[in-house]
Scaffold this active site. Structure first.
Site, PDB file in Angstrom:
ATOM      1  N   SER A 178       0.851  -1.188   0.000  1.00  0.00           N
ATOM      2  CA  SER A 178       0.000   0.000   0.000  1.00  0.00           C
ATOM      3  C   SER A 178       0.883   1.232   0.000  1.00  0.00           C
ATOM      4  O   SER A 178       2.007   1.203   0.519  1.00  0.00           O
ATOM      5  CB  SER A 178      -0.888   0.005   1.248  1.00  0.00           C
ATOM      6  OG  SER A 178      -1.461   1.292   1.425  1.00  0.00           O
TER       7      SER A 178
ATOM      8  N   TYR B  51      -2.172  -0.164  10.697  1.00  0.00           N
ATOM      9  CA  TYR B  51      -2.168  -0.532   9.280  1.00  0.00           C
ATOM     10  C   TYR B  51      -0.882  -0.062   8.599  1.00  0.00           C
ATOM     11  O   TYR B  51      -0.193  -0.826   7.920  1.00  0.00           O
ATOM     12  CB  TYR B  51      -3.411   0.075   8.615  1.00  0.00           C
ATOM     13  CG  TYR B  51      -3.510  -0.194   7.136  1.00  0.00           C
ATOM     14  CD1 TYR B  51      -3.827  -1.464   6.671  1.00  0.00           C
ATOM     15  CD2 TYR B  51      -3.287   0.826   6.208  1.00  0.00           C
ATOM     16  CE1 TYR B  51      -3.915  -1.715   5.299  1.00  0.00           C
ATOM     17  CE2 TYR B  51      -3.378   0.582   4.852  1.00  0.00           C
ATOM     18  CZ  TYR B  51      -3.695  -0.685   4.398  1.00  0.00           C
ATOM     19  OH  TYR B  51      -3.785  -0.930   3.054  1.00  0.00           O
TER      20      TYR B  51
END
Ligand SMILES: [Zn+2]
Length: 702
Positions: A579, A592
């Site tokens: 990501s 995250y």
């Protein structure tokens, strides 16, 4: 278990002809109907084997006159699924005129070039080599089938006499001859001189039958196969294959051994082109590989030309004692076993080659037999590997029948060679389209049921790879499977449910991949979750969950794939779907972002160790892929919307406007980048990061 794995004790084949259906059909449609019925039963003919024909009166487009047209199954395809466009159509008067052109057996191959000149109605379907076998039989309807029970009789040393005994003069008999123009004339001569015949057995090959109507032809075909099956059932001496020599291992152990063996074999036989594998442990196979006659019968080779074109003339029998299963010794013996096989094959080529023979082809075995375990088959794609295995089962059925009533004989070596290296076969091979960029590759996609996972799988399948999808969500996985089978067919795509945070389940997923396709070339680690919470509200549970899935999960799958690729010794490629947040810290998502950063770093670490074994590892960083995402369904969407102070319905537009290029990022965009990193197109890149985020200055790598 495959449909053609049954032993001789079976129910008789019954007619599926429906007069009500048939009454609505034209002559060409009746031929199609009959062909589909015949092809639907593997006891009647093997996959892709056999052909059918009808001589039909039709209006000629040029003259307006009625002419006789031969409708005959064209080159390629399978009777079970053939459509009308699978038949070639030829003028009978032109086919008859060809007889004047025929210069004799040594020139028969040149007759193939005349066939396109006989085409009726500009039909683009190429006429097959078997066309003359149908054209000259003086009957309106002709079937040519490869039934195991008939080939068993055709492959007996005493085949001619047995044909008399079993069929009582209903079937004629012709000695082995390679299919071609000359055999067509021989069929005509025999059928003409003995007008009461219902058909002919071709030695070492198969069955021809005929009738005045489509229905009678179909029913005669079935009747002859029934007679053969019944006679074999009553006369095959017991125990078959000389009785049982070894034990058969339990199913789970068979699969575990095959899963270990397949990548080891695949690595050793994929030097020229990558092979895909298939494992078959159906009842017919297990009976054969555990028998006393295994070694002797396997050495004789297959008989029907259709069989050995798919299986090579002989299988490789691996030295393994299931009573004292030693898999390490089995693996250690592979190099020598393969070396011997290849030397044997090369010697066969040298012995049999002719002045104009094509160059020697891949000398590796196609079929591998392991006592107590089963059969492996390897070929350039999954369907070909599976079908090769099924063909060897046909050969096993033939050997069981023939050796059970007489003495089984394989085809003479030179005859086999002349078919295998037939210039017409070579021309067919040369016409094959260039393989796709991922042909022969096996990919494993984790998080395979999600939007990105499915888009990646779709792209890899379209580029020719076989894909194993894994996901924790069994329902979503089944749905993804159904979607992808529509794209790529059932052979190339498979699924296995699994939780990537469990060491045991990851091992099972990798084993299932090796067992299903033979090994692994591409890992796309894509399973994901997302969470957002300010630091103070980030519970240990949230933190741990991100670590478990995005770090530990990627480690377990990466380590397992690494081991498998190392064992295979043909390199590989891993792509981690991470990501933008792995590069750019984002407020309110510490668990995250940290996990994603660790994931990217793990990829770089594996890249360091992988280089020595040809394994590349790269990262694709998506950003804000909302469409089709399970992550963006629900809570995370609300969380991101709240954190960015916007309405959750406007989130796609929000992210589009935030990007430098003002574009939405779609699952297909990620799939394109993953494909690039997975394929040889990026063969000189490892340890790299590719952002697919429509432009985000903060994520620029440096
Ligand atoms: Zn045939």
């Amino acid at each position: 278990m495959t449909a053609n794995s049954q032993t001789p004790a079976q129910t008789p084949i019954v007619s599926k002809w429906d007069d009500a259906v048939a009454a609505t059909l034209s002559e060409p449609e009746l031929l199609l109907y009959r062909s589909n019925l015949l092809g639907s039963d593997l006891r009647v003919t093997n996959f892709g084997g056999g052909n059918t024909s009808a001589k039909v009166t039709m209006r000629d487009h040029l003259t307006g006159d009625d002419v006789q047209v031969l409708w005959v199954k064209g080159s390629g395809g399978d009777l079970g699924s053939i459509k009308l466009d699978g038949f070639s159509t030829l003028y009978m008067d032109k086919l008859n005129a060809l007889k004047k052109r025929y210069r004799g057996l040594e020139h028969e191959d040149e007759m193939v070039d005349y066939l396109p000149h006989c085409t009726f109605n500009l039909n683009p379907r190429a006429a097959s080599i078997d066309t003359p076998l149908h054209a000259y039989i003086p009957k309106a309807h002709v079937d040519h089938m490869h039934p195991d029970a008939i080939i068993a009789i055709a492959a007996c040393a005493d085949s001619k006499r047995l044909t008399e005994v079993i069929f009582g003069g209903q079937l004629g008999w012709l000695p082995w001859q390679r299919p071609g123009y000359d055999l067509g004339l021989k069929l005509e001569a025999l059928a003409t001189s003995q007008p009461n015949l219902k058909g002919i057995i071709l030695e070492g090959h198969g069955l021809f039958t005929w009738g005045d109507t489509a229905k009678s032809c179909y029913e005669i075909t079935l009747e002859m196969i029934r007679l053969a099956e019944q006679w074999l059932g009553e006369n095959v001496k017991q125990p078959v294959f000389g009785g049982v020599k070894t034990i058969t291992l339990p199913a789970e152990q068979r699969a575990a051994i095959a899963a270990q063996l397949m990548p080891a074999l695949r690595g050793r036989i994929s030097a020229g082109e990558r092979k895909l594998g298939d494992f078959n442990d159906s009842a017919a196979v297990l009976q054969f590989v555990a028998s006393n006659d295994l070694a002797a019968l396997a050495a004789l080779g297959t008989s029907c030309p259709d069989h050995f074109l798919r299986t090579k003339i002989r299988p490789l029998v691996l030295d393994f004692d299931p009573a004292k299963p030693d898999v390490d010794a089995l693996l250690a013996g592979l190099d020598k076993a393969l070396e011997d096989y290849r030397a044997d094959y090369t010697a066969y080529y040298e012995r049999c080659k002719r002045a104009n023979s094509p160059a020697v082809r891949d000398a590796n075995p196609v079929i591998y037999l392991i006592p107590g375990v089963g059969m492996l088959s390897f070929a350039k794609d999954k369907a070909t590997a599976r079908i090769a295995g099924e063909f060897y089962i046909n050969a096993i059925n033939v050997m069981r029948g023939a050796n059970g009533v007489d003495k089984y004989v394989g085809l003479p070596e030179q005859e086999a060679f002349d078919i295998e290296y037939w210039l017409l076969e070579e021309a067919k091979l040369q016409r094959m389209p260039k393989p796709k960029s991922l042909a022969g590759r096996v990919a494993l996609v984790t998080g395979g049921a999600g939007g990105i996972g499915q888009a990646v799988a779709r792209q890899l399948l379209q580029e020719g790879a076989c894909v194993m999808l894994t996901d924790i969500d069994a329902g979503a996985l089944a749905e993804a499977h159904a979607n992808l089978v529509k794209v790529a067919g059932k052979d190339s795509v498979a699924t296995v449910q699994g939780n990537i945070t469990s060491e045991k389940e990851v091992e099972a997923v990798l084993s299932a991949t090796a067992l299903r396709f033979g090994g692994l070339d591409i890992l796309v680690s894509n399973a994901g979750i997302a969470s957002a919470a300010p630091l103070e509200d980030t519970t240990l549970e949230i933190w741990q969950r991100n670590q478990d899935i995005l770090v530990t999960g990627y480690f377990l799958v990466g380590r397992g794939a690494f081991r498998l690729m190392k064992q295979q010794k043909i390199g590989g490629s891993m792509v981690f779907v991470a990501s933008k947040n792995g590069l750019v810290a984002s407020a309110g998502a510490s668990a995250y972002c940290t996990a994603k950063a660790a994931e990217i770093h793990l990829a770089r670490c594996i890249a360091l160790e992988g280089a020595a074994i040809g394994v590349r590892v790269n990262v694709v960083n998506p950003d804000a892929v909302i469409r089709g995402s399970r992550i963006w369904d629900g809570k995370w969407k609300e969380e991101r919307a709240a954190s960015n102070k916007i309405d959750s319905d406007n989130i796609e537009e929000f992210y589009r406007q935030r990007s430098m290029l003002k574009l939405s990022v779609l699952p297909e965009d990620i799939a394109e980048a993953v494909y690039f990193m997975a394929s040889d197109k990026s063969g000189k890149s490892t340890g790299n990061v590719l952002n697919v985020d429509a432009g985000n200055a903060a994520a620029f790598t440096r």
